[in-house]
Design a protein around this motif. Sequence first.
Motif, short mmCIF file in Angstrom:
data_model
loop_
_atom_site.label_atom_id
_atom_site.label_comp_id
_atom_site.label_asym_id
_atom_site.label_seq_id
_atom_site.Cartn_x
_atom_site.Cartn_y
_atom_site.Cartn_z
N UNK A 172 0.82 -1.21 0.00
CA UNK A 172 0.00 0.00 0.00
C UNK A 172 0.86 1.27 0.00
N UNK A 173 1.95 1.25 0.76
CA UNK A 173 2.80 2.45 0.87
C UNK A 173 3.43 2.80 -0.48
N UNK A 174 3.78 1.78 -1.26
CA UNK A 174 4.39 2.02 -2.57
C UNK A 174 3.34 2.56 -3.55
N UNK A 175 2.14 1.99 -3.49
CA UNK A 175 1.05 2.50 -4.34
C UNK A 175 0.75 3.95 -3.98
N UNK A 176 0.66 4.22 -2.68
CA UNK A 176 0.37 5.58 -2.22
C UNK A 176 1.44 6.56 -2.70
N UNK A 177 2.69 6.16 -2.64
CA UNK A 177 3.77 7.04 -3.09
C UNK A 177 3.64 7.35 -4.58
N UNK A 191 -4.08 25.62 -14.18
CA UNK A 191 -5.29 25.34 -14.95
C UNK A 191 -5.55 23.86 -15.18
N UNK A 192 -4.75 22.96 -14.63
CA UNK A 192 -5.04 21.53 -14.75
C UNK A 192 -6.31 21.21 -13.96
N UNK A 193 -7.22 20.46 -14.56
CA UNK A 193 -8.52 20.21 -13.93
C UNK A 193 -8.74 18.76 -13.53
N UNK A 194 -8.19 17.84 -14.32
CA UNK A 194 -8.50 16.42 -14.10
C UNK A 194 -7.26 15.66 -13.63
N UNK A 195 -7.41 14.96 -12.52
CA UNK A 195 -6.37 14.07 -12.02
C UNK A 195 -6.97 12.67 -11.96
N UNK A 196 -6.67 11.88 -12.98
CA UNK A 196 -7.27 10.56 -13.13
C UNK A 196 -6.35 9.50 -12.54
N UNK A 197 -6.71 9.02 -11.37
CA UNK A 197 -5.95 7.96 -10.69
C UNK A 197 -6.93 7.05 -9.98
N UNK A 198 -6.64 5.77 -9.99
CA UNK A 198 -7.45 4.83 -9.24
C UNK A 198 -8.25 3.90 -10.11
N UNK A 199 -8.09 2.61 -9.86
CA UNK A 199 -8.84 1.57 -10.54
C UNK A 199 -9.53 0.71 -9.48
N UNK A 200 -10.12 -0.39 -9.89
CA UNK A 200 -10.96 -1.15 -8.95
C UNK A 200 -10.24 -1.56 -7.67
N UNK A 201 -8.95 -1.84 -7.76
CA UNK A 201 -8.23 -2.33 -6.59
C UNK A 201 -7.67 -1.25 -5.67
N UNK A 202 -7.66 0.00 -6.13
CA UNK A 202 -6.98 1.02 -5.33
C UNK A 202 -7.63 2.41 -5.38
#
Length: 222
Positions: A172-177, A191-202
């Motif tokens: 988890x710590x590595x994924x979080x980093x 002006x960046x609006x979208x931060x797309x991170x995260x799939x079903x497992x995380x």
Amino acid sequence: MQTRLNQNLLEAIDRIEKARIATDRRRIVQLVAVSKYSSKEEIATLYTCGQRAFGENKVQDLQQKASALETLPLEWHFIGALQSNKINALLHWNPYLLQSLHSLELAQALQLRLERENKNLKALMQVNSAKEESKSGFMPEVVLEMYARIQEECRNIKLCGLMSIGAHTEERAVIQKSFETTQNLFAQIKDAEILSMGMSGDFELAIACGSNCVRLGSTLFK
């Protein structure tokens, strides 16, 4: 099928909302349903349940599904590794967002086609935040420079943020980093609006790290 998919969607939204509220009540988190292993019937059913944004990672699959479902006002996201010889086919369907702009060469090739066809394309720059050889994307050290360069040189590409895939590990710590690395870059882009991170497992961890767009497949279509 509708009962099952509707329940999956409601459960996913509930988990997204709990993760969001625990981190930032003011943030809106978009859910993109990753439909790469799903049929057009399942997509249409999830649409009737209220889902609008769908993500595909192969141009051929997006073509087939967008064509079969063109009477529905779906918001198509392309989330896979786009090959230069597939650019024309992708642009034909006017995707809402290219989430996986992974190289300067791809940006330049897209710009040529977009300029020729007098089109614009919204896109996210893909960050290889965990520096994994198996993944596409820009290395964190060059993201800010390349983002500015693409904005300057590729005027028909409308960059609106970053996308990354969490580190491929059980730690988890590595994924979080890896998520924090992308979020720190995102925070530096004006002006960046979208931060797309995260799939079903995380995705709950990704939301805790600042994501405002998650890409869920198996969670919705199980």
